[in-house]
Write a protein that holds these residues in place. Structure first.
Motif, PDB file in Angstrom:
ATOM      1  N   LEU A 274     -18.030  10.469 -46.487  1.00 31.21           N
ATOM      2  CA  LEU A 274     -17.789  10.990 -45.139  1.00 31.21           C
ATOM      3  C   LEU A 274     -16.336  10.706 -44.789  1.00 31.21           C
ATOM      4  O   LEU A 274     -15.931   9.535 -44.674  1.00 31.21           O
ATOM      5  N   LYS A 275     -15.545  11.734 -44.633  1.00 34.44           N
ATOM      6  CA  LYS A 275     -14.097  11.589 -44.438  1.00 34.44           C
ATOM      7  C   LYS A 275     -13.779  11.330 -42.969  1.00 34.44           C
ATOM      8  O   LYS A 275     -14.327  11.972 -42.074  1.00 34.44           O
ATOM      9  N   MET A 276     -12.854  10.369 -42.743  1.00 31.51           N
ATOM     10  CA  MET A 276     -12.276  10.096 -41.419  1.00 31.51           C
ATOM     11  C   MET A 276     -13.360  10.020 -40.346  1.00 31.51           C
ATOM     12  O   MET A 276     -13.408  10.812 -39.405  1.00 31.51           O
ATOM     13  N   VAL A 277     -14.259   9.066 -40.503  1.00 35.58           N
ATOM     14  CA  VAL A 277     -15.399   8.956 -39.604  1.00 35.58           C
ATOM     15  C   VAL A 277     -14.966   8.483 -38.217  1.00 35.58           C
ATOM     16  O   VAL A 277     -13.912   7.859 -38.040  1.00 35.58           O
ATOM     17  N   THR A 278     -15.792   8.788 -37.238  1.00 35.81           N
ATOM     18  CA  THR A 278     -15.582   8.342 -35.855  1.00 35.81           C
ATOM     19  C   THR A 278     -16.781   7.509 -35.423  1.00 35.81           C
ATOM     20  O   THR A 278     -17.818   7.474 -36.090  1.00 35.81           O
ATOM     21  N   THR A 279     -16.658   6.850 -34.286  1.00 36.54           N
ATOM     22  CA  THR A 279     -17.755   6.002 -33.795  1.00 36.54           C
ATOM     23  C   THR A 279     -19.006   6.819 -33.487  1.00 36.54           C
ATOM     24  O   THR A 279     -20.123   6.290 -33.539  1.00 36.54           O
ATOM     25  N   ASP A 280     -18.837   8.093 -33.154  1.00 29.67           N
ATOM     26  CA  ASP A 280     -20.004   8.935 -32.863  1.00 29.67           C
ATOM     27  C   ASP A 280     -20.892   9.140 -34.090  1.00 29.67           C
ATOM     28  O   ASP A 280     -22.059   9.532 -33.963  1.00 29.67           O
TER      29      ASP A 280
ATOM     30  N   SER B 217     -13.933   1.286 -40.214  1.00 28.99           N
ATOM     31  CA  SER B 217     -13.232   1.482 -38.948  1.00 28.99           C
ATOM     32  C   SER B 217     -12.981   2.958 -38.718  1.00 28.99           C
ATOM     33  O   SER B 217     -13.024   3.776 -39.644  1.00 28.99           O
ATOM     34  N   THR B 218     -12.733   3.298 -37.493  1.00 31.78           N
ATOM     35  CA  THR B 218     -12.455   4.688 -37.122  1.00 31.78           C
ATOM     36  C   THR B 218     -11.318   5.247 -37.960  1.00 31.78           C
ATOM     37  O   THR B 218     -10.286   4.594 -38.152  1.00 31.78           O
TER      38      THR B 218
ATOM     39  N   GLU C  75     -16.549   1.104 -36.501  1.00 34.33           N
ATOM     40  CA  GLU C  75     -15.978   0.256 -35.453  1.00 34.33           C
ATOM     41  C   GLU C  75     -14.640   0.815 -34.995  1.00 34.33           C
ATOM     42  O   GLU C  75     -13.912   1.439 -35.765  1.00 34.33           O
ATOM     43  N   GLU C  76     -14.338   0.545 -33.744  1.00 33.04           N
ATOM     44  CA  GLU C  76     -13.031   0.926 -33.203  1.00 33.04           C
ATOM     45  C   GLU C  76     -11.963   0.019 -33.799  1.00 33.04           C
ATOM     46  O   GLU C  76     -12.180  -1.178 -34.012  1.00 33.04           O
ATOM     47  N   LYS C  77     -10.790   0.570 -34.063  1.00 36.22           N
ATOM     48  CA  LYS C  77      -9.675  -0.237 -34.541  1.00 36.22           C
ATOM     49  C   LYS C  77      -9.086  -1.034 -33.377  1.00 36.22           C
ATOM     50  O   LYS C  77      -8.726  -0.454 -32.349  1.00 36.22           O
TER      51      LYS C  77
END
Length: 733
Positions: A396-402, A349-350, A423-425
């Motif tokens: 990969l730290k604190m990933v985002t959807t991008d 998750s994000t 995925e978005e939370k």
């Protein structure tokens, strides 16, 4: 003591002729000095100096009256002297305006028909008294002179000779009359004086010097005396045949040992002293023929063996053989690094961390790359890269959807790709308790990870790096009221990583993150600086240093293996691990060649082996070095002995340093220098010196921090190999 066998002889010569002064000494190859009076003569232009075995020769070209005098050949305290007398051209009559010269050649066939019976050349200017005087002289000569012509013959003919290729030879003959013109031929070809051929005449002796003979110079040579343009000439020939013995080709550049990666093509190359020499290539004792595996090329003096698609079985000793000489080099083929455990897809998750792991076939690999999509990742706070043993990890730290996309690990030609899904939370509320903790563990132990939720009976999923774990022999999941537990049995290095407990409550996802930090997860590095300490005809003693990195756990022992040089099969030398850093390998076959390698062992397993750089031959003979003070030329033992050994040193950065040792042996050994197992060659940084007394020296002109390491001097002859080593430490400024 050098003595003169043949003294210089005094000579007489016509002005303009060439003169040769010769003497013979009792020993060949000693330096001599030629002098005219007190003047030291130099070779070139006027004078040419030659030496053949014990005979020394001084050639004086186109002598003039001022060349007359005393000449001497000096060698040390020995001196031989001769006098050269130069005769001017004879003038029968000379008077103010007219000159008379009597010719030396008379045509005997026409003398009875000629009014005078011989030829007279008359050069004059237009003065009446000169003409009358000429007529008187001619009439007087006719009345009183009778010409008698004797034929020209060879008093000494040419002699057939044999010569080694590259040498210079002299063909010599003697005529019955001095000063007669001659013509030299090879077959029907007329020879001209130049760099290849030099012709000289001393009175009635004629010589032809042929420089640096080659096989093409073989053939029939002639010395021709006679004028073909005269009405009746006498032509005499002395002939000889020359046979040139070709020198066997030698290697001007030897084969060099090489180390390549599996799958590469490698070229072994050597250079010979002659072009297009018949060759044989061998691997060990097996002859090689051109095929898909081997490509044999020969261009001029260069000989090449190309080995395509090298594999570990191609490792061994390769030889290029001309019949008289051989050149040998070793080929080591390293196994290609392979990916033995691929990346797995990860879903997070994000804001979470995504962990990827891959396992390689070798430890210590450094030429790897991590990619996210088309972007090459760099090691930083957000992209944390690490390796432990054969396992490489990317977090990969604190990933985002991008950042969703493909994650790839690349090493050489190997590549592993996995999918990262971020995925978005979902928004919502949940009563939960989030725990974060790090735990350490030891290989072989069991460990329990647990978290506590705010409500009991919630369904959860345990993941490792985003991969859902399933219950089995490795993992056991338990739930007791609000406490969730993951039990991991028999920990291994591959169990290191990030573990999460995910659950959904009221369409909301919460995570508990547990990081397991795992120690002692790697096999040890290869041992350092292996070498042969000594050997006999049936055994060899090996030595090495402990690895630089023990893998995080104590070294339990070492594994020593060997193989024959013409075999790719490695065999263990013992049944139990070797507990120290020396081992004696016995039961060797005398005359055979062997390769050895050593690997370290810890709790994680056996590390990568390191192979000794040289082939070891178990040779027959007395290999125990004698007392050097009792050495005699007629002793039939063979040995190598270091009289003084290298010593370790600690020097400041930028200072010079010298490693010195003294080694003797019979036959004289070949000495090489190594740094950390790598062969050193002389250049601006390294100076290598030796003398006839067995003193050997390695000088580092200006020490750098990169020069720190273990330096080894090896000596090798037919008795085997001996070595001495020392460590260099550099104090940085």
């Amino acid at each position: 003591d050098i003595q003169s066998r043949t003294q210089l002889k005094s000579e007489e010569a016509e002005e303009g002729a060439g003169v040769a002064l010769m003497c013979e000494l009792s020993k060949a190859g000693v330096p001599v000095v030629w002098r005219k009076g007190t003047e030291v003569l130099k070779s070139g232009g006027k004078y040419q100096m030659r030496q053949k075995a014990t005979v020394y020769e001084l050639l004086i070209n186109k002598v003039a009256p001022e060349d007359g005098g005393e000449y001497s050949c000096v060698c040390g305290t020995q001196k031989t002297t001769a006098t050269l007398d130069i005769k001017g051209r004879k003038e029968v009559f000379k008077n103010r305006n007219c000159f008379f010269f009597f010719c030396s050649g008379v045509d005997s066939d026409t003398s009875s028909k000629s009014y005078f019976g011989f030829y007279v050349q008359l050069l004059f200017f237009c003065h009446a008294e000169c003409i009358l005087l000429c007529m008187f002289l001619l009439y007087d000569v006719h009345q009183s002179v009778k010409c008698t012509v004797s034929p020209t013959t060879f008093k000494q003919t040419l002699k057939s000779q044999e010569a080694e290729e590259g040498a210079s030879i002299t063909l010599s003959c003697e005529l019955s009359k001095p000063g007669l013109p001659v013509e030299w031929k090879k077959g029907t070809q007329v020879l001209r004086s130049g760099e290849k051929y030099q012709m000289k005449q001393n009175a009635s002796v004629n010589e032809l010097l042929i420089n640096k003979v080659v096989p093409e110079d073989s053939g029939e040579y002639s010395c021709v005396c006679g004028d073909q343009k005269t009405t009746a000439s006498l032509n005499f020939k002395g002939r000889t045949s020359i046979k040139i013995n070709a020198c066997p080709p030698v290697f001007t550049k030897e084969l060099e040992s090489q180390t390549v990666e599996e799958g590469d093509s490698v070229t072994l190359q050597c250079e010979l002293s002659k072009p297009d020499v018949p060759l044989e290539w061998r691997k060990g004792q097996l002859g090689l023929c051109p095929c898909a595996k081997y490509e044999i090329r020969q261009t001029g003096r260069l000989a090449r063996l190309v080995i395509h698609d090298a594999d570990p079985e191609d490792s061994g000793s390769y030889t290029c053989d001309t019949g008289d000489h051989q050149s040998t080099g070793d080929l080591t083929v390293k196994e290609k690094v392979r990916i033995v455990r691929d990346l797995c897809d990860v879903t997070v998750s994000t804001g979470q961390d995504a962990c990827f792991e891959v396992e390689l076939s070798h430890v210590g690999v450094t030429n790897w790359e991590w990619w996210l999509g088309d972007n090459l990742l760099q090691n930083n706070d957000l992209n944390q890269m690490s390796s432990q043993g054969r396992v490489h990890r990317l977090v990969l730290k604190m990933v985002t959807t991008d950042e969703s996309g493909d994650v790839a690990f690349v090493v050489g030609e190997e590549k592993s790709v996995a999918c990262l899904l971020v995925e978005e939370k979902p928004k919502g509320k949940s009563d939960s308790m989030v725990n974060r903790c790090n735990q350490d563990a030891v290989e072989g132990d069991d460990i329990t990870l647990h978290c506590e939720l705010s409500k009991p009976g919630v369904h959860v999923e345990w993941r490792k790096g985003g991969v859902v774990l399933q219950p089995g022999k490795k993992y056991e999941m338990k739930q007791e009221k609000r406490v969730q537990e993951l039990f991991i049995r028999n920990l291994e290095p591959e169990d290191s990583g990030y573990y999460t407990c995910d659950f959904t409550f009221l369409l909301c996802i919460f995570n508990v993150l547990v990081f397991l930090l795992f120690y002692s997860s790697a096999v040890p590095d290869p041992p350092e600086d292996p070498e042969v300490l000594s050997k006999t005809s049936e055994s060899v003693t090996l030595s090495w240093f402990t690895p630089l990195y023990d893998g995080g756990s104590p070294i339990l022992g070492y594994r020593v293996e060997m193989r024959l040089v013409d075999s790719a099969l490695w065999l263990p030398c013992h049944s139990e691990p070797v507990c120290n850093t020396e081992y004696v390998v016995g039961n060797l076959t005398s005359g055979s060649g062997y390769r050895f390698r050593v690997a370290a062992i810890n709790r994680a397993g056996t590390g990568e082996p390191v192979e000794l750089p040289l082939t070891v031959h178990a040779d027959e003979g007395d290999l125990h070095p004698p007392d050097p003070h009792s050495y005699r030329e007629d002793d039939n033992y063979i040995y190598i002995l270091f009289l003084t050994e290298l010593r370790s040193q600690d020097v400041p950065d930028g200072y010079p340093v010298s490693f010195d040792c003294v080694v003797i042996g019979k036959p004289p050994p070949t000495v090489r220098w190594y740094k950390d197992g790598k062969l050193l060659e002389e250049n601006d940084h390294y100076m290598i010196n030796e003398d006839q007394e067995g003193c050997h020296q390695l000088i580092i002109t200006s020490v750098l921090p990169t020069d720190m390491g273990v330096y080894r001097c090896t000596a090798e002859n037919s008795s085997g190999i001996a070595a001495t080593k020392a460590e260099l430490k550099v104090d940085s400024k």
